[in-house]
Design a protein around this motif. Structure first.
Motif, mmCIF file in Angstrom:
data_model
loop_
_atom_site.group_PDB
_atom_site.id
_atom_site.type_symbol
_atom_site.label_atom_id
_atom_site.label_comp_id
_atom_site.label_asym_id
_atom_site.label_seq_id
_atom_site.Cartn_x
_atom_site.Cartn_y
_atom_site.Cartn_z
ATOM 1 N N ASP A 299 -1.800 1.515 -10.553
ATOM 2 C CA ASP A 299 -1.195 2.846 -10.504
ATOM 3 C C ASP A 299 -1.798 3.703 -11.608
ATOM 4 O O ASP A 299 -2.234 3.179 -12.643
ATOM 5 N N MET A 300 -1.809 5.006 -11.406
ATOM 6 C CA MET A 300 -2.256 5.918 -12.456
ATOM 7 C C MET A 300 -1.205 6.077 -13.544
ATOM 8 O O MET A 300 -1.507 6.463 -14.665
ATOM 9 N N SER A 301 0.040 5.780 -13.215
ATOM 10 C CA SER A 301 1.158 6.027 -14.119
ATOM 11 C C SER A 301 1.501 4.783 -14.927
ATOM 12 O O SER A 301 1.790 3.716 -14.359
ATOM 13 N N GLU A 302 1.481 4.901 -16.247
ATOM 14 C CA GLU A 302 1.922 3.806 -17.097
ATOM 15 C C GLU A 302 3.387 3.498 -16.831
ATOM 16 O O GLU A 302 3.807 2.339 -16.845
ATOM 17 N N LEU B 155 0.807 -1.219 0.000
ATOM 18 C CA LEU B 155 0.000 0.000 0.000
ATOM 19 C C LEU B 155 0.840 1.268 0.000
ATOM 20 O O LEU B 155 1.755 1.420 0.812
ATOM 21 N N GLY B 156 0.466 2.186 -0.892
ATOM 22 C CA GLY B 156 1.026 3.522 -0.871
ATOM 23 C C GLY B 156 0.146 4.452 -0.053
ATOM 24 O O GLY B 156 -1.020 4.134 0.245
ATOM 25 N N PRO B 157 0.649 5.627 0.332
ATOM 26 C CA PRO B 157 -0.108 6.528 1.213
ATOM 27 C C PRO B 157 -1.362 7.112 0.583
ATOM 28 O O PRO B 157 -2.241 7.585 1.300
ATOM 29 N N ALA B 158 -1.485 7.067 -0.756
ATOM 30 C CA ALA B 158 -2.682 7.619 -1.400
ATOM 31 C C ALA B 158 -3.955 6.995 -0.850
ATOM 32 O O ALA B 158 -5.002 7.638 -0.781
ATOM 33 N N LEU B 159 -3.866 5.735 -0.429
ATOM 34 C CA LEU B 159 -5.040 5.050 0.081
ATOM 35 C C LEU B 159 -5.585 5.713 1.342
ATOM 36 O O LEU B 159 -6.791 5.697 1.592
ATOM 37 N N ILE C 285 -3.046 -2.604 -13.765
ATOM 38 C CA ILE C 285 -4.346 -1.944 -13.869
ATOM 39 C C ILE C 285 -4.085 -0.462 -13.664
ATOM 40 O O ILE C 285 -3.633 -0.051 -12.596
ATOM 41 N N LEU C 286 -4.357 0.314 -14.681
ATOM 42 C CA LEU C 286 -4.003 1.734 -14.657
ATOM 43 C C LEU C 286 -5.224 2.550 -14.261
ATOM 44 O O LEU C 286 -6.141 2.776 -15.047
ATOM 45 N N THR C 287 -5.224 2.965 -13.003
ATOM 46 C CA THR C 287 -6.331 3.748 -12.470
ATOM 47 C C THR C 287 -5.892 4.374 -11.151
ATOM 48 O O THR C 287 -4.841 4.040 -10.607
ATOM 49 N N ASN C 288 -6.718 5.264 -10.638
ATOM 50 C CA ASN C 288 -6.504 5.833 -9.320
ATOM 51 C C ASN C 288 -6.665 4.735 -8.270
ATOM 52 O O ASN C 288 -7.658 4.007 -8.259
ATOM 53 N N VAL D 225 -0.630 -10.985 -4.867
ATOM 54 C CA VAL D 225 -0.065 -9.722 -4.395
ATOM 55 C C VAL D 225 -0.754 -8.591 -5.152
ATOM 56 O O VAL D 225 -0.852 -8.634 -6.385
ATOM 57 N N ILE D 226 -1.233 -7.597 -4.416
ATOM 58 C CA ILE D 226 -1.875 -6.431 -5.032
ATOM 59 C C ILE D 226 -1.160 -5.187 -4.524
ATOM 60 O O ILE D 226 -1.180 -4.890 -3.325
ATOM 61 N N CYS D 227 -0.528 -4.476 -5.435
ATOM 62 C CA CYS D 227 0.271 -3.283 -5.095
ATOM 63 C C CYS D 227 -0.464 -2.034 -5.541
ATOM 64 O O CYS D 227 -0.881 -1.929 -6.700
ATOM 65 N N LEU D 228 -0.611 -1.084 -4.632
ATOM 66 C CA LEU D 228 -1.399 0.120 -4.900
ATOM 67 C C LEU D 228 -0.553 1.379 -4.776
ATOM 68 O O LEU D 228 -0.143 1.762 -3.668
ATOM 69 N N ALA D 229 -0.260 2.011 -5.895
ATOM 70 C CA ALA D 229 0.301 3.362 -5.930
ATOM 71 C C ALA D 229 1.523 3.536 -5.040
ATOM 72 O O ALA D 229 1.603 4.464 -4.238
ATOM 73 N N THR D 230 2.480 2.637 -5.182
ATOM 74 C CA THR D 230 3.738 2.774 -4.448
ATOM 75 C C THR D 230 4.839 2.127 -5.277
ATOM 76 O O THR D 230 5.097 0.927 -5.164
ATOM 77 N N GLN D 231 5.482 2.915 -6.104
ATOM 78 C CA GLN D 231 6.408 2.369 -7.086
ATOM 79 C C GLN D 231 7.571 1.619 -6.450
ATOM 80 O O GLN D 231 7.881 0.483 -6.845
ATOM 81 N N LEU D 232 8.223 2.207 -5.453
ATOM 82 C CA LEU D 232 9.412 1.580 -4.888
ATOM 83 C C LEU D 232 9.068 0.316 -4.111
ATOM 84 O O LEU D 232 9.766 -0.703 -4.205
#
Length: 365
Positions: A327-330, A155-159, A347-350, A291-298
């Motif tokens: 992630d929103m970023s390709e 999880l990234g902090p955006a959540l 999956i490219l989305t917010n 594994v599901i990764c949300l908006a945290t590239q590193l």
């Protein structure tokens, strides 16, 4: 949509190329932490080593960019270079087709071949790609994994910055769709800030209005938690009564918060030692079946490096490990694939919209 694990197709070791393959070679380490020349580096795919003629062993609990150590009982262990000790026997060989007694098996979960056009549009995943089917697949997959797998979330902090996303993830935790969590210092800090002050980095998590002395809110949160000594103590004393971290503690979900050089505080329980954090993250990655990764590239890349594309179950069956990057970023999604995690689905989305949509689909399907 019904879900069934795909069958695993092991290599045909009777084929002439493999039947005539040599036994894998092992050489002793001469210096702690240093592999011998021509060491074999592991990948995300199933790998077999031939220890005696016809005795091909599948690596268990593998990960990318490690070496294979042969134990006293002829067990094979995938270890990081830093764990090597003088006298350890390490597998050698750069040929992955059996030529060095090592086979990297990339087609174990082979799908039916599709007819490819010589010229076609939209062959890469972009923000214009349709993801409706991906959601339906996830609903079916998580319905299976809820009771028969181990779903690891990164999880990234955006959540934590959105009221509805926090609430949706809490419901996923309580419904049994979350079995482990990996994150940095920011996710728990801002989730706890939201629990204590209704803000994330000083902005209301629903109306997005900045509050007075907003830039102090996450620091006040860190300071309060450091005074108590742990997030568990904050939950036990009733200081923290809602949110993601509260749900993890209340439902006894294992988590690893790995720190970085830029962290404030950090929060109590955040592991600041990089090697210790990697060890703790790998302990959960070893158990992961999805594994599901949300908006945290590193953290997504780190987890991708720790997680193989397969898992060997207790009964000896081999199953795939499903890996999603949201992630929103390709660029962020492609970066993990470019780092060797070739089985990643993007999956490219917010990330906030993703969690709300996913939870709604799981609870209504």
């Amino acid at each position: 949509m019904a879900f069934a694990l795909p069958p695993y197709h092991p290599p045909d070791f009777t084929a002439s190329r493999l039947a005539q393959a040599p036994v894998a070679r092992f050489v002793a380490v001469e210096r702690d932490g240093v592999a011998p020349a021509e060491y074999h580096a592991t990948s995300v795919f199933p790998e077999y080593l031939q220890l005696a003629p016809g005795d091909w062993r599948l690596l268990k609990e593998s990960r990318m960019d490690c070496v294979v150590r042969l134990g006293a009982a002829e067990d094979l262990e995938v270890v990081e270079f830093r764990r090597l000790c003088r006298g350890d026997r390490v597998a050698l060989g750069r040929r992955e087709d059996g030529g060095d007694g090592i086979l990297v098996h990339t087609s174990g979960f082979r799908a039916a071949a599709r007819r490819a056009e010589k010229f076609a549009f939209r062959t890469l995943t972009t923000r214009e790609t349709s993801f409706s089917y991906d959601y339906d697949e996830l609903y079916a997959l998580l319905g299976h994994e809820r009771h028969q797998g181990f779903v690891l979330w990164v999880l990234g902090p955006a959540l934590a910055f959105d009221r509805d996303a926090r609430a949706a993830f809490v419901r996923l935790v309580r419904a049994g769709f979350v079995h482990g969590v990996l994150a940095g210092n920011a996710l728990p800090t801002h989730d706890l800030e939201a629990a204590l002050h209704g803000t994330a980095l000083g902005q209301e998590i629903y109306r997005k209005r900045p509050v007075a002395e907003g830039h102090y809110k996450h620091l006040d949160t860190l300071n309060s938690l450091r005074a108590l000594g742990s997030v568990e103590a904050a939950v036990a004393r009733g200081l923290v009564c809602e949110g993601i971290v509260h749900a993890l503690v209340q439902n006894h979900i294992p988590y690893v918060f790995a720190g970085s050089i830029r962290d404030d505080g950090p929060l109590p329980g955040v592991i600041a030692d990089a090697c210790a954090a990697q060890d703790a993250m790998r302990a959960l990655a070893r158990r992961a079946t999805t594994v599901i990764c949300l908006a945290t590239q590193l953290h997504t890349i780190a987890t991708g490096n720790l997680t193989p594309s397969y898992q060997v179950l207790a009964d000896g069956r081999v199953r795939p490990v499903y890996f999603y990057s949201v992630d929103m970023s390709e660029f962020a999604a492609q970066k993990l694939i470019n780092r060797g995690s070739l089985t990643t689905r993007a999956i490219l989305t917010n990330a906030q919209d993703f969690v709300v949509t996913l939870e709604r689909g799981l609870t209504t399907s």
